[in-house]
Design a protein around this motif. Structure first.
Motif, short mmCIF file in Angstrom:
data_model
loop_
_atom_site.label_atom_id
_atom_site.label_comp_id
_atom_site.label_asym_id
_atom_site.label_seq_id
_atom_site.Cartn_x
_atom_site.Cartn_y
_atom_site.Cartn_z
N ASN A 267 0.82 -1.21 0.00
CA ASN A 267 0.00 0.00 0.00
C ASN A 267 0.86 1.27 0.00
N TRP A 268 2.01 1.22 0.66
CA TRP A 268 2.83 2.42 0.82
C TRP A 268 4.18 2.32 0.14
N TYR A 269 4.77 1.14 0.10
CA TYR A 269 6.09 0.96 -0.49
C TYR A 269 6.02 -0.15 -1.54
N LYS A 270 6.65 0.09 -2.67
CA LYS A 270 6.66 -0.90 -3.73
C LYS A 270 7.59 -2.05 -3.38
N PRO A 271 7.32 -3.23 -3.92
CA PRO A 271 8.21 -4.38 -3.65
C PRO A 271 9.65 -4.05 -4.00
N GLY A 272 10.56 -4.40 -3.10
CA GLY A 272 11.97 -4.17 -3.31
C GLY A 272 12.47 -2.83 -2.83
N GLN A 273 11.56 -1.92 -2.42
CA GLN A 273 12.01 -0.59 -1.97
C GLN A 273 12.53 -0.60 -0.55
N VAL A 274 11.93 -1.39 0.34
CA VAL A 274 12.32 -1.35 1.74
C VAL A 274 12.60 -2.76 2.25
N SER A 275 13.51 -2.85 3.22
CA SER A 275 13.80 -4.13 3.87
C SER A 275 14.46 -3.86 5.21
N LEU A 276 14.34 -4.80 6.12
CA LEU A 276 14.98 -4.66 7.43
C LEU A 276 16.50 -4.65 7.32
N GLU A 277 17.03 -5.35 6.32
CA GLU A 277 18.48 -5.40 6.16
C GLU A 277 19.03 -4.05 5.72
N LYS A 278 18.32 -3.35 4.87
CA LYS A 278 18.82 -2.10 4.29
C LYS A 278 18.42 -0.87 5.11
N ASP A 279 17.19 -0.83 5.58
CA ASP A 279 16.61 0.40 6.14
C ASP A 279 16.52 0.35 7.66
N LEU A 280 16.00 1.43 8.24
CA LEU A 280 15.94 1.54 9.69
C LEU A 280 14.60 2.12 10.10
N ILE A 281 13.98 1.48 11.10
CA ILE A 281 12.72 1.98 11.66
C ILE A 281 13.04 2.93 12.80
N LEU A 282 12.40 4.10 12.79
CA LEU A 282 12.57 5.09 13.86
C LEU A 282 11.22 5.35 14.52
N PRO A 283 11.23 5.62 15.84
CA PRO A 283 9.96 5.90 16.52
C PRO A 283 9.40 7.26 16.11
N TYR A 284 8.08 7.37 16.17
CA TYR A 284 7.42 8.66 16.03
C TYR A 284 7.83 9.55 17.22
N VAL A 285 7.72 10.84 17.02
CA VAL A 285 7.86 11.76 18.15
C VAL A 285 6.57 11.68 18.97
N PRO A 286 6.64 11.37 20.26
CA PRO A 286 5.42 11.23 21.06
C PRO A 286 4.58 12.51 21.07
N ASN A 287 3.25 12.31 21.13
CA ASN A 287 2.31 13.44 21.21
C ASN A 287 2.13 13.93 22.63
N VAL A 288 2.51 13.12 23.61
CA VAL A 288 2.27 13.45 25.01
C VAL A 288 3.60 13.65 25.73
N ASP A 289 3.53 14.22 26.93
CA ASP A 289 4.74 14.47 27.71
C ASP A 289 5.22 13.20 28.41
N LEU A 290 6.52 13.14 28.67
CA LEU A 290 7.09 12.01 29.38
C LEU A 290 6.58 11.97 30.82
N CYS A 291 6.13 10.81 31.23
CA CYS A 291 5.76 10.59 32.63
C CYS A 291 7.02 10.10 33.34
N ASN A 292 7.69 11.02 34.05
CA ASN A 292 8.97 10.69 34.67
C ASN A 292 8.79 9.85 35.93
N ALA A 293 9.87 9.60 36.66
CA ALA A 293 9.82 8.71 37.83
C ALA A 293 8.80 9.19 38.86
N ARG A 294 8.79 10.48 39.13
CA ARG A 294 7.83 11.02 40.10
C ARG A 294 6.40 10.85 39.60
N CYS A 295 6.20 11.15 38.32
CA CYS A 295 4.87 10.98 37.72
C CYS A 295 4.42 9.53 37.79
N LEU A 296 5.31 8.61 37.48
CA LEU A 296 4.95 7.19 37.52
C LEU A 296 4.56 6.76 38.93
#
Length: 499
Positions: A267-296
């Motif tokens: 749906n998004w990438y054509k066959p052969g364009q992406v692979s775990l061997e070649k590319d890298l997955i990165l996390p999204y930037v979170p929409n919410v604030d970090l719940c630190n140790a005190r918050c937890l």
């Protein structure tokens, strides 16, 4: 994921007067990467700082600081390069000499740190002008995508290109990461970073203007001798939104793509364009604030909701499972399923709900991944992942089984199955997973300056594992002849599968 902005803006080239620069002098460090520094004055006497400033984790605040300190004078010149083999040959010879010195002088080469990255100095139409365009328009809250999502929020969510670039080009005295260094000579580089803001241009430029800029960037990069030498295999290309750079990225399929996920359905990438061997997955930037140790600690006794989800209840592709989960889970007393809303109020509601919940549902969106997973992690809410095709960031380093539960879509929509499964998770296992979440959360918080063990750091740790393979395929491609029976390309790789 969402479509193009319905109210697009156009790029405004600017001429900005030079700004004051602050240079921090490094005076020592103790333990792991903990720095103390004193400021030094430039000839223009900028404001002084008595210590390294606290990291900015807000994209908007960090961008303000970055543009004030780093934005150069205008330069839109695309300097022509000689279109001949001589430049490529000279670079190849220089790289051979450099790598030979490292081979015979470094005992662990090529398995060694720091990684050496050459950052292209692209014309500002590809970099600073796009950052200024975002900066000057982000308050236009009426600027929505075709499905109603705020455009600028989506850009922030996929702003990994900004965080990585801001760290790489910062003065070395201000940087905390020691596993990657910027080199000024291409002959010294392991990798080449392409600092083009593909997501900002996709969402904030008119369609034809965006495509034209994509074509210009493609030509600029592929004209570089280093690209021609390796056919792009050692080049890092941030394309974190699945629609960014889509019109031309097939011409750069050999490069290392920085992605949000790998949709193997086509749906998004054509066959052969992406692979775990070649590319890298990165996390999204979170929409919410970090719940630190005190918050937890404070939120521990308030976590009375068994399962929480707040987001769009109808999605396409693999995200269609959301509607089925809503039908299955609606009306249960200790389960909260809500349609998401935009803006500060929507963020506050999602953040509050996650901090009051034991488990947070993380189903597929339009693509296998969703920012909600990372919102849950930094909120101390155990993710329940219902996404059969999902690939995860930094999985060569992090073990997600220790912080999340994985459920197949077919099981999750069976009547009563998911709730029974969650109610049978023992209190001891919940405590252990929540403790692991507290340890893991900082791996998903982007910041400037980038922090040790933050996502920017883990990017280069993961990238180091690819360097030997990159060199192998580059050198192999340089010596095979057209009569070779087997010329290996990315097209021969099997689709990613976790089944």
């Amino acid at each position: 994921m969402a479509g193009r902005s319905s109210s697009s803006s156009s790029t405004i080239a600017r001429s900005r007067s030079p700004v004051l620069l602050c240079t921090l002098s490094l005076i020592g460090f103790s333990l792991l990467f903990f720095l103390f520094s004193l400021s030094s004055s430039t000839s223009r006497s900028p404001p002084s700082f008595h210590s390294v400033r606290a990291p900015d984790t807000s994209f908007l605040i960090s961008l303000e600081h970055f543009l004030a300190l780093r934005s150069p004078a205008p330069d839109d010149t695309v300097r022509p390069l000689a279109d001949d083999d001589d430049r490529v040959t000279k670079l190849d010879d220089s790289l051979f000499r450099s790598e030979s010195q490292r081979l015979y002088g470094a005992p662990y080469y090529p398995l060694n740190f720091p990684l050496r990255v050459y950052v292209y100095e692209m014309p500002r139409k590809f970099t600073y002008d796009l950052l200024w365009l975002f900066h000057d328009t982000y308050k236009q809250t009426s600027n929505l995508t075709s499905n109603g999502s705020p455009v600028h929020r989506l850009i922030v969510q996929h702003s990994i290109d900004y965080w990585l670039w801001a760290d790489l080009i910062a003065p070395e005295s201000e940087r905390l990461l020691k596993n990657v260094v910027r080199v000024r000579r291409q002959a010294e580089a392991d990798l080449f970073y392409i600092p083009f803001f593909t997501t900002i241009s996709f969402f904030l430029l008119e369609k034809q203007q965006c495509k034209a800029l994509y074509r210009e960037a493609l030509k600029w990069v592929t004209d570089q001798p280093a690209w021609k030498r390796s056919e792009g295999r050692d080049h890092v290309l941030p394309v974190h939104h699945p629609w960014s750079f889509k019109s031309v990225r097939r011409y750069m399929k050999n490069a290392i793509w920085l992605l949000p996920d790998m949709d193997s359905t086509g749906n998004w990438y054509k066959p052969g364009q992406v692979s775990l061997e070649k590319d890298l997955i990165l996390p999204y930037v979170p929409n919410v604030d970090l719940c630190n140790a005190r918050c937890l600690s404070e939120s521990e006794r308030r976590r009375t909701t068994l399962l929480f989800f707040r987001g769009r209840l109808k999605r396409n592709a693999g995200g269609k499972v959301r509607a089925k989960l809503v039908a299955e889970l609606s009306g249960v007393s200790d389960v909260v399923i809500e349609e998401g809303t935009a803006g500060d109020a929507g963020k506050a509601a999602a953040q509050d709900g996650m901090r009051k919940s034991i488990f947070c549902l993380s189903p597929a969106g339009d693509t296998p991944s969703s920012a909600r997973l990372f919102d849950a992690i930094v909120s101390g809410c155990i993710p329940v992942i219902v996404s059969d095709e999902l690939e995860l960031p930094f999985e060569g380093i992090l073990d997600y089984r220790k912080i999340a539960l994985f459920v197949s879509s077919s099981d999750a929509i069976q009547p009563g199955w998911l709730l029974t499964f969650l109610r049978n998770v023992s209190p001891a296992q919940i405590r252990e997973m929540r403790s692991n979440l507290a340890k893991y959360s900082h791996h998903f918080i982007y910041s400037n300056p980038a922090q040790p063990l933050g996502p920017e750091d883990l990017v280069w740790r993961m990238m180091a594992g690819k360097v030997v393979t990159i060199k192998l395929h580059t050198r192999r491609s340089q010596r095979v002849v057209k009569e070779s029976r087997s010329i290996c390309t990315c097209d021969c790789k099997r689709a990613n599968s976790t089944g």
